[in-house]
Write a protein that holds these residues in place. Structure first.
Motif, PDB file in Angstrom:
ATOM      1  N   PHE A 139      -0.285  -4.859   9.126  1.00 43.43           N
ATOM      2  CA  PHE A 139       0.631  -3.886   8.422  1.00 43.43           C
ATOM      3  C   PHE A 139       2.064  -3.846   9.047  1.00 43.43           C
ATOM      4  O   PHE A 139       1.974  -3.773  10.254  1.00 43.43           O
ATOM      5  CB  PHE A 139       0.062  -2.314   8.159  1.00 43.43           C
ATOM      6  CG  PHE A 139      -1.232  -2.360   7.308  1.00 43.43           C
ATOM      7  CD1 PHE A 139      -2.454  -3.017   7.784  1.00 43.43           C
ATOM      8  CD2 PHE A 139      -1.116  -2.023   5.951  1.00 43.43           C
ATOM      9  CE1 PHE A 139      -3.391  -2.980   6.941  1.00 43.43           C
ATOM     10  CE2 PHE A 139      -1.995  -2.039   5.012  1.00 43.43           C
ATOM     11  CZ  PHE A 139      -3.339  -2.372   5.542  1.00 43.43           C
ATOM     12  N   ARG A 154      -3.197  11.465   4.162  1.00 37.94           N
ATOM     13  CA  ARG A 154      -4.081  10.714   3.372  1.00 37.94           C
ATOM     14  C   ARG A 154      -4.236   9.371   3.798  1.00 37.94           C
ATOM     15  O   ARG A 154      -3.317   8.658   4.776  1.00 37.94           O
ATOM     16  CB  ARG A 154      -3.777  10.619   2.058  1.00 37.94           C
ATOM     17  CG  ARG A 154      -3.454  11.975   1.375  1.00 37.94           C
ATOM     18  CD  ARG A 154      -4.882  12.859   1.466  1.00 37.94           C
ATOM     19  NE  ARG A 154      -6.005  12.581   0.672  1.00 37.94           N
ATOM     20  CZ  ARG A 154      -6.028  12.795  -0.621  1.00 37.94           C
ATOM     21  NH1 ARG A 154      -5.216  13.392  -1.050  1.00 37.94           N
ATOM     22  NH2 ARG A 154      -7.190  12.204  -1.330  1.00 37.94           N
ATOM     23  N   GLY A 155      -5.363   8.311   3.624  1.00 38.88           N
ATOM     24  CA  GLY A 155      -5.384   7.024   3.823  1.00 38.88           C
ATOM     25  C   GLY A 155      -4.447   6.123   2.993  1.00 38.88           C
ATOM     26  O   GLY A 155      -3.820   6.902   1.921  1.00 38.88           O
ATOM     27  N   LEU A 156      -4.357   5.043   3.221  1.00 33.88           N
ATOM     28  CA  LEU A 156      -3.586   4.099   2.307  1.00 33.88           C
ATOM     29  C   LEU A 156      -4.362   3.740   1.246  1.00 33.88           C
ATOM     30  O   LEU A 156      -5.658   3.423   1.190  1.00 33.88           O
ATOM     31  CB  LEU A 156      -3.257   2.511   3.218  1.00 33.88           C
ATOM     32  CG  LEU A 156      -2.100   2.786   4.291  1.00 33.88           C
ATOM     33  CD1 LEU A 156      -2.579   3.610   5.117  1.00 33.88           C
ATOM     34  CD2 LEU A 156      -1.680   1.536   4.643  1.00 33.88           C
ATOM     35  N   ALA A 161       5.589  -1.323   9.792  1.00 33.92           N
ATOM     36  CA  ALA A 161       5.662   0.121  10.017  1.00 33.92           C
ATOM     37  C   ALA A 161       5.988   0.781   9.070  1.00 33.92           C
ATOM     38  O   ALA A 161       6.021   2.404   9.266  1.00 33.92           O
ATOM     39  CB  ALA A 161       6.831   0.026  11.135  1.00 33.92           C
ATOM     40  N   TYR A 187       0.745  -0.984  -0.077  1.00 30.77           N
ATOM     41  CA  TYR A 187      -0.022   0.101  -0.160  1.00 30.77           C
ATOM     42  C   TYR A 187       0.700   1.290   0.025  1.00 30.77           C
ATOM     43  O   TYR A 187       1.949   1.265   0.596  1.00 30.77           O
ATOM     44  CB  TYR A 187      -0.680   0.043   1.289  1.00 30.77           C
ATOM     45  CG  TYR A 187      -2.088  -1.051   1.242  1.00 30.77           C
ATOM     46  CD1 TYR A 187      -1.640  -2.428   1.861  1.00 30.77           C
ATOM     47  CD2 TYR A 187      -3.376  -0.465   1.025  1.00 30.77           C
ATOM     48  CE1 TYR A 187      -2.943  -3.398   1.705  1.00 30.77           C
ATOM     49  CE2 TYR A 187      -4.281  -1.439   1.015  1.00 30.77           C
ATOM     50  CZ  TYR A 187      -4.005  -2.960   1.425  1.00 30.77           C
ATOM     51  OH  TYR A 187      -5.161  -3.699   1.374  1.00 30.77           O
ATOM     52  N   HIS A 241      -4.225   0.833  -1.800  1.00 28.86           N
ATOM     53  CA  HIS A 241      -3.763  -0.453  -2.479  1.00 28.86           C
ATOM     54  C   HIS A 241      -3.051  -0.422  -3.649  1.00 28.86           C
ATOM     55  O   HIS A 241      -3.526   0.251  -4.490  1.00 28.86           O
ATOM     56  CB  HIS A 241      -4.682  -1.539  -2.574  1.00 28.86           C
ATOM     57  CG  HIS A 241      -4.315  -2.819  -2.953  1.00 28.86           C
ATOM     58  ND1 HIS A 241      -4.406  -3.402  -4.332  1.00 28.86           N
ATOM     59  CD2 HIS A 241      -3.867  -3.904  -2.287  1.00 28.86           C
ATOM     60  CE1 HIS A 241      -3.965  -4.563  -4.407  1.00 28.86           C
ATOM     61  NE2 HIS A 241      -3.590  -4.815  -3.078  1.00 28.86           N
ATOM     62  N   PHE A 264       3.947   0.623   2.480  1.00 30.47           N
ATOM     63  CA  PHE A 264       3.424  -0.351   3.741  1.00 30.47           C
ATOM     64  C   PHE A 264       3.132  -1.597   3.112  1.00 30.47           C
ATOM     65  O   PHE A 264       2.590  -1.939   2.079  1.00 30.47           O
ATOM     66  CB  PHE A 264       2.349  -0.116   4.629  1.00 30.47           C
ATOM     67  CG  PHE A 264       2.536   1.126   5.182  1.00 30.47           C
ATOM     68  CD1 PHE A 264       1.893   2.448   4.672  1.00 30.47           C
ATOM     69  CD2 PHE A 264       2.989   1.317   6.778  1.00 30.47           C
ATOM     70  CE1 PHE A 264       2.094   3.590   5.225  1.00 30.47           C
ATOM     71  CE2 PHE A 264       3.027   2.345   7.177  1.00 30.47           C
ATOM     72  CZ  PHE A 264       2.592   3.438   6.861  1.00 30.47           C
ATOM     73  N   GLN A 280       0.889   5.554   1.104  1.00 31.28           N
ATOM     74  CA  GLN A 280      -0.019   6.479   1.781  1.00 31.28           C
ATOM     75  C   GLN A 280       0.847   7.825   1.568  1.00 31.28           C
ATOM     76  O   GLN A 280       1.952   8.147   1.980  1.00 31.28           O
ATOM     77  CB  GLN A 280       0.156   6.336   3.250  1.00 31.28           C
ATOM     78  CG  GLN A 280      -0.634   7.189   4.411  1.00 31.28           C
ATOM     79  CD  GLN A 280      -0.545   6.835   5.516  1.00 31.28           C
ATOM     80  OE1 GLN A 280       0.345   6.551   5.997  1.00 31.28           O
ATOM     81  NE2 GLN A 280      -1.613   7.289   6.438  1.00 31.28           N
TER      82      GLN A 280
END
Lengths: 118, 112
Positions: free
Chosen positions: B102, B41-43, B104, B35, B45, B88, B37
């Motif tokens: 997930f 913002r959000g992750l 780090a 993923y 895919h 990630f 990021q």
């Protein structure tokens, strides 16, 4: 399409206060998730809901409650906020509805909610 | 405990260079995902590789998986400033459940 919508985007609380983070998805996904993200820790799963009416604990559930209101909505509640709960919270959803060895649990994330507890 | 651990924690490169990020995990898996990021913002895919695959490509992304070493790598070729983000890896474990875990993350900075 809105995807996954979280509210509020920002919130400041005092220790001991309560609040609810709201999450809604419009993709007809079956499962929904709450993660928290702390610096250097990646994302940690708090709770998830495999389907409407069911919820299960993740890695770090202590201090939180959740409610799967319907298929679209999954809320996260902090009953008595603590400074250790200062974090960015992410809601996610996926099509997965059963435990299966085929396919992957591909998640769609919301934009996040930044919570500060003083 | 984290299932996936990324290495390096941070990476700074020039535009046009390749960026390689590594992920190690602890238990058997059925698949591994990457993923991205962007800041604030959000992750999102990026790519999925199954346990019976060794390599997968998507545009400028190349993912490899070595199940014997429990490791995966993400290569971004000809990087651009817009690739600046955190990356990630994520695994579901081998039971096909809902607990996607997930790592780090690796912070990538691409200088223009």
């Amino acid at each position: 399409n809105a995807g996954v919508t979280q509210t509020p985007k920002f919130q400041v609380l005092k220790t001991g206060q309560s609040m609810t983070l709201q999450c809604a998805q419009d993709m007809n996904h079956n499962s929904m998730y709450w993660y928290r993200q702390d610096p250097g820790m990646g994302l940690r799963l708090i709770y998830y809901s495999a389907s409407e009416g069911t919820t299960d604990k993740g890695e770090v559930p202590n201090g939180y409650n959740v409610s799967r209101l319907n298929k679209r909505e999954f809320s996260l509640r902090l009953e008595s906020a603590a400074p250790s709960q200062t974090s960015v919270y992410f809601c996610a959803s996926s099509p997965r509805r059963t435990v299966t060895l085929s396919g992957a649990n591909v998640l769609t994330f919301g934009a996040g909610s930044r919570l500060t507890v003083l | 405990s984290q299932q996936g651990e990324e290495d390096p924690q941070a990476l700074s490169i020039q535009e046009g260079e390749n960026a390689t990020m590594n992920c190690s995990y602890k238990t058997s898996i059925n698949n591994l995902q990457w993923y991205r990021q962007n800041s604030g913002r959000g992750l999102v895919h990026l790519i999925l590789i199954r346990s019976n695959e060794r390599e997968k490509h998507s545009g400028r992304l190349r993912v490899t998986l070595d199940t014997s070493k429990k490791s995966s790598s993400l290569l971004i070729t000809a990087s651009r400033a817009a690739d600046t983000a955190s990356y990630f890896c994520a695994t579901d474990g081998h039971t096909g459940g809902f607990k996607t875990i997930f790592g780090a993350g690796t912070r990538l900075f691409v200088k223009a």
